[in-house]
Design a protein around this motif. Structure first.
Motif, PDB file in Angstrom:
ATOM      1  N   ALA A  31      -3.909   3.776  -0.659  1.00  0.00           N
ATOM      2  CA  ALA A  31      -4.448   2.850  -1.656  1.00  0.00           C
ATOM      3  C   ALA A  31      -3.468   1.697  -1.840  1.00  0.00           C
ATOM      4  CB  ALA A  31      -4.685   3.571  -2.989  1.00  0.00           C
ATOM      5  N   LEU A  32      -3.956   0.602  -2.408  1.00  0.00           N
ATOM      6  CA  LEU A  32      -3.128  -0.554  -2.711  1.00  0.00           C
ATOM      7  C   LEU A  32      -2.480  -0.355  -4.080  1.00  0.00           C
ATOM      8  CD1 LEU A  32      -5.683  -3.318  -1.616  1.00  0.00           C
ATOM      9  CD2 LEU A  32      -3.771  -2.389  -0.271  1.00  0.00           C
TER      10      LEU A  32
ATOM     11  N   GLN B 111      -6.033   9.631  14.215  1.00  0.00           N
ATOM     12  CA  GLN B 111      -7.383   9.128  14.391  1.00  0.00           C
ATOM     13  C   GLN B 111      -7.509   7.713  13.839  1.00  0.00           C
ATOM     14  OE1 GLN B 111     -10.019  10.466  15.958  1.00  0.00           O
ATOM     15  NE2 GLN B 111      -8.811  12.240  16.585  1.00  0.00           N
ATOM     16  N   GLY B 112      -8.162   6.838  14.578  1.00  0.00           N
ATOM     17  CA  GLY B 112      -8.442   5.484  14.129  1.00  0.00           C
ATOM     18  C   GLY B 112      -9.937   5.257  14.094  1.00  0.00           C
ATOM     19  N   ALA B 113     -10.330   4.007  13.854  1.00  0.00           N
ATOM     20  CA  ALA B 113     -11.752   3.674  13.757  1.00  0.00           C
ATOM     21  C   ALA B 113     -12.486   3.910  15.073  1.00  0.00           C
ATOM     22  CB  ALA B 113     -11.898   2.217  13.321  1.00  0.00           C
ATOM     23  N   HIS B 114     -11.750   3.824  16.188  1.00  0.00           N
ATOM     24  CA  HIS B 114     -12.379   3.977  17.504  1.00  0.00           C
ATOM     25  C   HIS B 114     -11.870   5.216  18.235  1.00  0.00           C
ATOM     26  CE1 HIS B 114     -14.036   0.000  16.900  1.00  0.00           C
ATOM     27  NE2 HIS B 114     -12.826  -0.456  16.638  1.00  0.00           N
TER      28      HIS B 114
ATOM     29  N   ALA C 226       0.844  -1.198   0.000  1.00  0.00           N
ATOM     30  CA  ALA C 226       0.000   0.000   0.000  1.00  0.00           C
ATOM     31  C   ALA C 226       0.874   1.241   0.000  1.00  0.00           C
ATOM     32  CB  ALA C 226      -0.919   0.005   1.215  1.00  0.00           C
ATOM     33  N   TYR C 227       0.300   2.313  -0.488  1.00  0.00           N
ATOM     34  CA  TYR C 227       0.960   3.629  -0.457  1.00  0.00           C
ATOM     35  C   TYR C 227       0.095   4.549   0.386  1.00  0.00           C
ATOM     36  CZ  TYR C 227       3.351   7.870  -2.006  1.00  0.00           C
ATOM     37  OH  TYR C 227       4.075   9.040  -2.033  1.00  0.00           O
ATOM     38  N   ALA C 228       0.715   5.262   1.335  1.00  0.00           N
ATOM     39  CA  ALA C 228      -0.036   6.163   2.211  1.00  0.00           C
ATOM     40  C   ALA C 228       0.664   7.499   2.311  1.00  0.00           C
ATOM     41  CB  ALA C 228      -0.186   5.551   3.599  1.00  0.00           C
ATOM     42  N   SER C 229      -0.132   8.544   2.324  1.00  0.00           N
ATOM     43  CA  SER C 229       0.367   9.896   2.578  1.00  0.00           C
ATOM     44  C   SER C 229      -0.721  10.636   3.337  1.00  0.00           C
ATOM     45  CB  SER C 229       0.688  10.617   1.263  1.00  0.00           C
ATOM     46  OG  SER C 229      -0.509  11.020   0.612  1.00  0.00           O
ATOM     47  N   SER C 230      -0.493  11.904   3.643  1.00  0.00           N
ATOM     48  CA  SER C 230      -1.508  12.685   4.346  1.00  0.00           C
ATOM     49  C   SER C 230      -2.755  12.893   3.501  1.00  0.00           C
ATOM     50  CB  SER C 230      -0.927  14.044   4.750  1.00  0.00           C
ATOM     51  OG  SER C 230      -0.486  14.750   3.592  1.00  0.00           O
TER      52      SER C 230
ATOM     53  N   ALA D 276      -2.925   1.978   7.878  1.00  0.00           N
ATOM     54  CA  ALA D 276      -3.489   2.433   6.605  1.00  0.00           C
ATOM     55  C   ALA D 276      -3.751   1.279   5.659  1.00  0.00           C
ATOM     56  CB  ALA D 276      -2.554   3.451   5.949  1.00  0.00           C
ATOM     57  N   ILE D 277      -2.935   0.232   5.701  1.00  0.00           N
ATOM     58  CA  ILE D 277      -3.174  -0.889   4.792  1.00  0.00           C
ATOM     59  C   ILE D 277      -4.363  -1.717   5.272  1.00  0.00           C
ATOM     60  CG2 ILE D 277      -1.591  -2.586   5.863  1.00  0.00           C
ATOM     61  CD1 ILE D 277      -0.816  -3.376   2.945  1.00  0.00           C
TER      62      ILE D 277
END
Length: 383
Positions: free
Chosen positions: A142-143, A258-261, A134-138, A322-323
């Motif tokens: 996405a995969l 921030q996360g899901a919870h 996966a690629y993550a930035s601010s 993020a992944i």
């Protein structure tokens, strides 16, 4: 509402046009557009039958032909999708994240299927395992790459492999080797990133860490509690013992975003390791301690620029989620795990088109976030 639907359809068609030339004939080219639109449609299940019905076909023959028989280059499409992701959310401080996910399956004929542990179910199940990057930035996540794991039970049985469309040239490869392949493709493509992270299934493998160091790739890799490292005094010590020796003031409370919870807040600490630092890069063991249960500690082996701060390492470690979020969105909204194919190449084709659907959603959401940016300030502090 009609204008929104038309705009959405035009957007998908424009995105599809980026890789339409990878299809040699008009029939698979048009079928791929229909398939992509179906994956993005609000369908409960996105298999051959439902995708065919979505575009007005009575049977899934055309869909099956697209995945199994049509001539097109799924690896070139993968590269086009990766380039689109970079154009959309790319950043110099981007993070590459490796992980695998399971696809529960019945029977024994689907390429790579067997009873094996999958974190998706949290137990051993009959499934296929896909390794992803996966690629993550601010701006989003996405995969961008994928490999299908083939257990030894498959690669040692070439007749079984041939029946599933797996060529004799396809070797057995561990998930760690898959991650190296995918990272190397990202490096060769020149995509912008600053760090690599992965969970302990990957991070505990010392030769992967060495491979990354050889290429001066900064990384924060989770590892097991009894992993050993070389200290600044040339002694070999377990990571948990090294962290246990730190004074209380070494721990700092840092948010991982921030996360899901809600906000992910932990206590973090690090200690320098290795007697020799070269080329402006340093080595550390990082630890993350739960606020609710101080005995719950996760460990990481880190390598990065000597100027790296504790909060920088914590940010990269937190970005691994993020992944997981990408898997969740890809499965829930893009049909990543809804396929009904058995052949090796068909798996890659479906997964690639599902990754394309996720990339499109990522782009749309990044655009919407950019429009709202002047009015709001994001609290997310990790890519």
């Amino acid at each position: 509402m009609v204008e929104q639907v038309e705009s959405w359809a035009e957007g998908i068609a424009g995105f599809h046009a980026r890789f339409a030339h990878r299809f040699g004939r008009s029939e698979p080219r048009e079928r791929a557009l229909d398939y992509l639109a179906g994956l993005l449609a609000p369908l409960e299940r996105k298999n051959g039958w439902t995708l065919a019905e979505q575009v007005g076909q009575l049977r899934p023959d055309g869909v099956q032909r697209l995945l199994n028989l049509s001539e097109w280059d799924e690896d070139a499409v993968r590269d086009d999708v990766r380039d689109f992701v970079v154009e959309t959310i790319g950043a110099k401080d981007g993070i590459l994240i490796g992980d695998d996910t399971g696809f529960l399956k019945k029977g024994t004929r689907s390429a790579g299927v067997q009873r094996q542990y999958t974190g998706t179910a949290g137990r051993t199940e009959n499934c296929q395992i896909g390794t992803f990057l996966a690629y993550a930035s601010s701006k989003g996540r996405a995969l961008i790459d994928r490999e299908l794991y083939l257990p030894v039970s498959w690669t040692d049985d070439r007749d079984r492999c041939r029946a599933a469309g797996i060529g004799d040239e396809v070797p057995f490869a561990t998930k760690n080797e898959h991650l190296k392949w995918m990272l190397q493709r990202a490096i060769d493509a020149g995509i912008p990133f600053a760090w690599v992270t992965a969970d302990e299934a990957y991070g505990q493998i010392k030769h992967l860490r060495f491979w990354l160091e050889e290429r001066r790739i900064a990384h924060v890799l989770a590892t097991k509690v009894n992993d050993t490292v070389i200290t600044v005094k040339w002694t070999e010590v377990r990571v948990d013992e090294l962290i246990a020796s730190l004074p209380r003031q070494a721990w700092k409370r840092i948010s991982g975003g921030q996360g899901a919870h809600g906000e992910r807040i932990y206590d973090w600490a690090r200690v320098a390791i290795r007697p020799v630092w070269e080329n402006g890069f340093g080595h550390w063991v990082l630890a993350r301690r739960s606020l609710r249960d101080p005995t719950e500690i996760a460990y990481y082996v880190c390598y990065g620029p000597v100027s790296t701060r504790l909060k920088d390492l914590a940010k990269v470690a937190a970005a691994r989620w993020a992944i997981e979020e990408s898997f969740q969105v890809a499965k829930n909204e893009c049909g990543l795990d809804h396929y009904q194919v058995r052949l090796y190449r068909a798996w890659y084709r479906h997964i690639t088109l599902a990754m394309a659907a996720l990339a499109y959603l990522t782009a749309i959401r990044a655009q919407e976030a950019a429009k709202r940016a002047p009015a709001t300030t994001s609290t997310r502090s990790y890519p």
